[in-house]
Design a protein around this motif. Structure first.
Motif, PDB file in Angstrom:
ATOM      1  N   ASP A  26       0.853  -1.182   0.000  1.00 49.61           N
ATOM      2  CA  ASP A  26       0.000   0.000   0.000  1.00 49.61           C
ATOM      3  C   ASP A  26       0.892   1.235   0.000  1.00 49.61           C
ATOM      4  N   PRO A  27       0.407   2.343  -0.551  1.00 51.64           N
ATOM      5  CA  PRO A  27       1.180   3.590  -0.439  1.00 51.64           C
ATOM      6  C   PRO A  27       1.272   4.005   1.023  1.00 51.64           C
ATOM      7  N   VAL A  28       2.408   4.575   1.403  1.00 48.59           N
ATOM      8  CA  VAL A  28       2.595   5.040   2.770  1.00 48.59           C
ATOM      9  C   VAL A  28       2.036   6.450   2.884  1.00 48.59           C
ATOM     10  N   ALA A  29       1.250   6.683   3.925  1.00 51.24           N
ATOM     11  CA  ALA A  29       0.702   8.017   4.190  1.00 51.24           C
ATOM     12  C   ALA A  29       1.606   8.695   5.210  1.00 51.24           C
ATOM     13  N   PHE A  30       2.510   9.548   4.737  1.00 48.45           N
ATOM     14  CA  PHE A  30       3.431  10.255   5.623  1.00 48.45           C
ATOM     15  C   PHE A  30       2.734  11.475   6.221  1.00 48.45           C
ATOM     16  N   GLN A  31       2.987  11.739   7.495  1.00 48.86           N
ATOM     17  CA  GLN A  31       2.482  12.949   8.131  1.00 48.86           C
ATOM     18  C   GLN A  31       3.270  14.140   7.594  1.00 48.86           C
ATOM     19  N   PRO A  32       2.623  15.148   7.072  1.00 55.97           N
ATOM     20  CA  PRO A  32       3.356  16.317   6.579  1.00 55.97           C
ATOM     21  C   PRO A  32       4.255  16.899   7.665  1.00 55.97           C
ATOM     22  N   GLY A  33       5.507  17.124   7.302  1.00 59.97           N
ATOM     23  CA  GLY A  33       6.474  17.668   8.236  1.00 59.97           C
ATOM     24  C   GLY A  33       7.175  16.626   9.086  1.00 59.97           C
ATOM     25  N   GLU A  34       6.724  15.377   9.000  1.00 62.73           N
ATOM     26  CA  GLU A  34       7.345  14.302   9.775  1.00 62.73           C
ATOM     27  C   GLU A  34       7.630  13.087   8.892  1.00 62.73           C
ATOM     28  N   GLU A  35       7.903  13.354   7.623  1.00 65.74           N
ATOM     29  CA  GLU A  35       8.062  12.255   6.682  1.00 65.74           C
ATOM     30  C   GLU A  35       9.248  11.364   7.000  1.00 65.74           C
ATOM     31  N   ILE A  36      10.412  11.969   7.195  1.00 62.73           N
ATOM     32  CA  ILE A  36      11.639  11.197   7.399  1.00 62.73           C
ATOM     33  C   ILE A  36      12.355  11.717   8.640  1.00 62.73           C
ATOM     34  N   ARG A  37      12.839  10.785   9.454  1.00 61.21           N
ATOM     35  CA  ARG A  37      13.569  11.151  10.670  1.00 61.21           C
ATOM     36  C   ARG A  37      14.933  10.466  10.648  1.00 61.21           C
ATOM     37  N   LEU A  38      15.904  11.093  11.329  1.00 55.10           N
ATOM     38  CA  LEU A  38      17.214  10.500  11.531  1.00 55.10           C
ATOM     39  C   LEU A  38      17.563  10.580  13.013  1.00 55.10           C
ATOM     40  N   THR A  39      18.335   9.613  13.484  1.00 59.26           N
ATOM     41  CA  THR A  39      18.747   9.583  14.888  1.00 59.26           C
ATOM     42  C   THR A  39      20.035  10.375  15.043  1.00 59.26           C
ATOM     43  N   PRO A  40      20.035  11.368  15.940  1.00 52.77           N
ATOM     44  CA  PRO A  40      21.245  12.183  16.130  1.00 52.77           C
ATOM     45  C   PRO A  40      22.372  11.389  16.790  1.00 52.77           C
ATOM     46  N   ILE A  41      23.593  11.863  16.581  1.00 54.43           N
ATOM     47  CA  ILE A  41      24.755  11.237  17.209  1.00 54.43           C
ATOM     48  C   ILE A  41      24.621  11.312  18.724  1.00 54.43           C
ATOM     49  N   LEU A  42      24.206  12.468  19.210  1.00 53.42           N
ATOM     50  CA  LEU A  42      24.017  12.664  20.650  1.00 53.42           C
ATOM     51  C   LEU A  42      22.532  12.618  20.960  1.00 53.42           C
ATOM     52  N   GLY A  43      22.046  11.450  21.284  1.00 54.54           N
ATOM     53  CA  GLY A  43      20.631  11.315  21.609  1.00 54.54           C
ATOM     54  C   GLY A  43      20.057  10.046  21.018  1.00 54.54           C
ATOM     55  N   GLU A  44      18.882   9.725  21.475  1.00 52.89           N
ATOM     56  CA  GLU A  44      18.205   8.511  21.038  1.00 52.89           C
ATOM     57  C   GLU A  44      16.909   8.789  20.288  1.00 52.89           C
ATOM     58  N   VAL A  45      16.403  10.017  20.391  1.00 55.66           N
ATOM     59  CA  VAL A  45      15.119  10.349  19.790  1.00 55.66           C
ATOM     60  C   VAL A  45      15.333  10.853  18.363  1.00 55.66           C
ATOM     61  N   PRO A  46      14.775  10.153  17.359  1.00 59.72           N
ATOM     62  CA  PRO A  46      14.934  10.587  15.971  1.00 59.72           C
ATOM     63  C   PRO A  46      14.351  11.976  15.749  1.00 59.72           C
ATOM     64  N   GLU A  47      15.026  12.743  14.872  1.00 58.03           N
ATOM     65  CA  GLU A  47      14.598  14.104  14.541  1.00 58.03           C
ATOM     66  C   GLU A  47      14.142  14.161  13.091  1.00 58.03           C
ATOM     67  N   VAL A  48      13.134  14.966  12.837  1.00 61.32           N
ATOM     68  CA  VAL A  48      12.628  15.152  11.481  1.00 61.32           C
ATOM     69  C   VAL A  48      13.667  15.916  10.670  1.00 61.32           C
ATOM     70  N   ILE A  49      13.899  15.465   9.434  1.00 55.45           N
ATOM     71  CA  ILE A  49      14.776  16.205   8.517  1.00 55.45           C
ATOM     72  C   ILE A  49      13.931  16.728   7.361  1.00 55.45           C
ATOM     73  N   ILE A  50      14.497  17.643   6.607  1.00 53.31           N
ATOM     74  CA  ILE A  50      13.799  18.178   5.435  1.00 53.31           C
ATOM     75  C   ILE A  50      13.781  17.099   4.355  1.00 53.31           C
ATOM     76  N   ALA A  51      12.601  16.758   3.902  1.00 57.36           N
ATOM     77  CA  ALA A  51      12.431  15.745   2.862  1.00 57.36           C
ATOM     78  C   ALA A  51      11.345  16.214   1.905  1.00 57.36           C
ATOM     79  N   ASP A  52      11.674  16.203   0.629  1.00 56.87           N
ATOM     80  CA  ASP A  52      10.733  16.642  -0.403  1.00 56.87           C
ATOM     81  C   ASP A  52      10.371  15.471  -1.314  1.00 56.87           C
ATOM     82  N   ALA A  53       9.208  15.554  -1.915  1.00 60.83           N
ATOM     83  CA  ALA A  53       8.737  14.561  -2.896  1.00 60.83           C
ATOM     84  C   ALA A  53       8.846  13.140  -2.346  1.00 60.83           C
ATOM     85  N   VAL A  54       8.369  12.939  -1.138  1.00 62.52           N
ATOM     86  CA  VAL A  54       8.459  11.621  -0.502  1.00 62.52           C
ATOM     87  C   VAL A  54       7.366  10.708  -1.045  1.00 62.52           C
ATOM     88  N   THR A  55       7.776   9.558  -1.529  1.00 64.54           N
ATOM     89  CA  THR A  55       6.835   8.511  -1.924  1.00 64.54           C
ATOM     90  C   THR A  55       7.300   7.219  -1.274  1.00 64.54           C
TER      91      THR A  55
END
Length: 151
Positions: A26-55
């Motif tokens: 099924d197509p993934v329904a991404f929440q606008p502004g929270e499409e892709i996250r990365l885990t910071p070097i210092l920390g455990e909680v993933p942070e949202v990054i800028i992502a465009d044209a996400v499919t």
């Protein structure tokens, strides 16, 4: 009788093929502004990054069926200074109809250093991580894979 067996085998083969490549995705329904996250070097909680044209695509039948394609204006240098690089990334093949995701090309780029893989989210499902690979031109891809130590 032989013709019936051949026809039954052909129908069963076609059903298996269709179920593997089309039925559960099924197509993934991404929440606008929270499409892709990365885990910071210092920390455990993933942070949202800028992502465009996400499919993306996913399937409830397996946590390993997730794939996504997108672009980001963030540079590899900035990303490597801020977010965790993922050890032993292994992109998994996507169905042929999801043609933005070429696992072989992504894997080759990761091996040559053209792309860098980052931990998006650890344990997105039990024993499974979300991994994001970013190319120098901003193209990026995400998939799920088993923890490196679980492989």
């Amino acid at each position: 009788v032989a013709g019936g067996l051949v026809l039954t085998a052909a129908l069963a083969g076609a059903a298996v093929w269709w179920l593997q490549l089309h039925a559960f995705y099924d197509p993934v329904a991404f929440q606008p502004g929270e499409e892709i996250r990365l885990t910071p070097i210092l920390g455990e909680v993933p942070e949202v990054i800028i992502a465009d044209a996400v499919t993306g695509i996913d399937a409830a039948s397996s946590p390993l069926r997730f794939r996504a394609c997108f672009t980001t204006p963030l540079s590899q240098a900035m990303l490597t200074e801020t977010y965790r690089v993922y050890p032993d990334p292994t992109p998994l093949n996507a169905p042929p109809w999801f043609d933005c995701f070429d696992a072989r090309r992504i894997d080759q780029a990761l091996r040559t250093g053209e792309a860098i893989a980052f931990l998006s989210e650890r344990d997105i499902a039990p024993g499974v991580d979300r991994v994001v690979a970013v190319f120098s031109d901003g193209r990026a891809y995400a998939w799920h894979q088993l923890h490196p130590e679980d492989q």
